[in-house]
Design a protein around this motif. Structure first.
Motif, mmCIF file in Angstrom:
data_model
loop_
_atom_site.group_PDB
_atom_site.id
_atom_site.type_symbol
_atom_site.label_atom_id
_atom_site.label_comp_id
_atom_site.label_asym_id
_atom_site.label_seq_id
_atom_site.Cartn_x
_atom_site.Cartn_y
_atom_site.Cartn_z
ATOM 1 N N GLY A 38 0.796 -1.188 0.133
ATOM 2 C CA GLY A 38 -0.085 0.017 0.137
ATOM 3 C C GLY A 38 0.866 1.203 0.225
ATOM 4 O O GLY A 38 2.043 1.193 -0.381
ATOM 5 N N ASN A 39 0.442 2.189 0.428
ATOM 6 C CA ASN A 39 1.019 3.711 0.431
ATOM 7 C C ASN A 39 1.847 3.699 1.639
ATOM 8 O O ASN A 39 1.592 3.823 2.756
ATOM 9 N N GLN A 44 9.148 3.319 5.675
ATOM 10 C CA GLN A 44 8.428 2.483 5.919
ATOM 11 C C GLN A 44 8.647 0.883 5.061
ATOM 12 O O GLN A 44 8.559 -0.057 5.602
ATOM 13 N N THR A 45 9.051 1.369 3.851
ATOM 14 C CA THR A 45 9.334 0.391 2.821
ATOM 15 C C THR A 45 10.384 -0.265 3.419
ATOM 16 O O THR A 45 10.711 -1.638 3.248
ATOM 17 N N VAL A 46 11.438 0.392 3.821
ATOM 18 C CA VAL A 46 12.563 -0.260 4.153
ATOM 19 C C VAL A 46 12.517 -1.333 5.547
ATOM 20 O O VAL A 46 13.039 -2.204 5.673
ATOM 21 N N ASP A 66 11.042 -26.909 -8.436
ATOM 22 C CA ASP A 66 9.607 -27.094 -7.876
ATOM 23 C C ASP A 66 9.165 -26.207 -6.751
ATOM 24 O O ASP A 66 8.033 -25.999 -6.546
ATOM 25 N N GLU A 67 10.315 -25.378 -6.263
ATOM 26 C CA GLU A 67 9.828 -24.310 -5.099
ATOM 27 C C GLU A 67 9.164 -22.907 -5.967
ATOM 28 O O GLU A 67 9.235 -22.875 -7.146
ATOM 29 N N ARG A 68 8.623 -22.214 -5.375
ATOM 30 C CA ARG A 68 8.074 -20.989 -5.672
ATOM 31 C C ARG A 68 8.944 -20.081 -6.167
ATOM 32 O O ARG A 68 10.047 -20.019 -5.911
ATOM 33 N N GLY A 69 8.632 -19.333 -7.066
ATOM 34 C CA GLY A 69 9.577 -18.128 -7.880
ATOM 35 C C GLY A 69 8.935 -16.937 -7.264
ATOM 36 O O GLY A 69 9.638 -15.822 -7.936
ATOM 37 N N MET A 70 8.166 -16.721 -6.469
ATOM 38 C CA MET A 70 7.479 -15.231 -6.258
ATOM 39 C C MET A 70 7.154 -15.457 -4.681
ATOM 40 O O MET A 70 6.762 -16.335 -4.199
ATOM 41 N N LEU A 71 7.824 -14.098 -3.854
ATOM 42 C CA LEU A 71 7.450 -14.045 -2.812
ATOM 43 C C LEU A 71 6.720 -12.391 -2.422
ATOM 44 O O LEU A 71 7.403 -11.757 -3.313
ATOM 45 N N LYS A 72 5.640 -12.512 -1.994
ATOM 46 C CA LYS A 72 4.971 -11.215 -1.921
ATOM 47 C C LYS A 72 4.786 -10.708 -0.431
ATOM 48 O O LYS A 72 4.555 -11.678 0.459
ATOM 49 N N LEU A 73 5.133 -9.443 -0.286
ATOM 50 C CA LEU A 73 5.437 -8.750 1.106
ATOM 51 C C LEU A 73 4.130 -7.822 0.901
ATOM 52 O O LEU A 73 3.996 -7.180 0.231
ATOM 53 N N ILE A 74 3.231 -8.121 1.995
ATOM 54 C CA ILE A 74 2.177 -7.158 2.255
ATOM 55 C C ILE A 74 2.552 -6.380 3.836
ATOM 56 O O ILE A 74 3.650 -6.727 4.319
ATOM 57 N N ARG A 75 1.759 -5.197 3.527
ATOM 58 C CA ARG A 75 1.832 -4.275 4.975
ATOM 59 C C ARG A 75 1.352 -5.206 6.251
ATOM 60 O O ARG A 75 0.342 -5.295 6.448
ATOM 61 N N ILE A 76 2.399 -5.611 7.257
ATOM 62 C CA ILE A 76 1.849 -5.967 8.471
ATOM 63 C C ILE A 76 2.453 -5.530 9.529
ATOM 64 O O ILE A 76 3.823 -5.382 9.482
ATOM 65 N N GLY A 77 1.834 -5.051 10.426
ATOM 66 C CA GLY A 77 2.384 -4.123 11.589
ATOM 67 C C GLY A 77 3.273 -3.250 11.672
ATOM 68 O O GLY A 77 4.167 -2.999 12.306
ATOM 69 N N ILE A 78 2.960 -2.293 10.422
ATOM 70 C CA ILE A 78 3.737 -1.033 10.359
ATOM 71 C C ILE A 78 3.005 -0.088 10.570
ATOM 72 O O ILE A 78 2.000 0.030 10.000
#
Length: 78
Positions: A38-39, A44-46, A66-78
């Motif tokens: 998000g914004n 905060q991104t760091v 066979d493992e995943r090729g993407m990691l998605k980070l979302i805003r948690i606890g900031i």
């Protein structure tokens, strides 16, 4: 950028959802870390990256195709 990252064994860290589609279509390498916080300010991104350092490092160390090729980070606890 995709081909350069693939041939140089680099990862792509991005806010751009188009890389999620590319990852699904082409597979990996390269691995993609998709930031979906998000914004946030730069600080905060760091902080998001720092808080997820271990998860990012583990994700990048996975070498099984066979493992995943993407990691998605979302805003948690900031």
């Amino acid at each position: 950028m995709w081909e350069y990252a693939k041939t140089s064994r680099s990862a792509i860290v991005t806010f751009d959802e188009d890389f999620e589609i590319l990852s699904q279509m082409r597979g990996w390498p390269p691995k993609v870390v998709l930031l979906r916080p998000g914004n946030l300010t730069v600080d905060q991104t760091v902080e998001l990256l720092e808080l997820n350092f271990d998860a990012i490092a583990s994700f990048l160390d996975e070498s099984n195709p066979d493992e995943r090729g993407m990691l998605k980070l979302i805003r948690i606890g900031i």
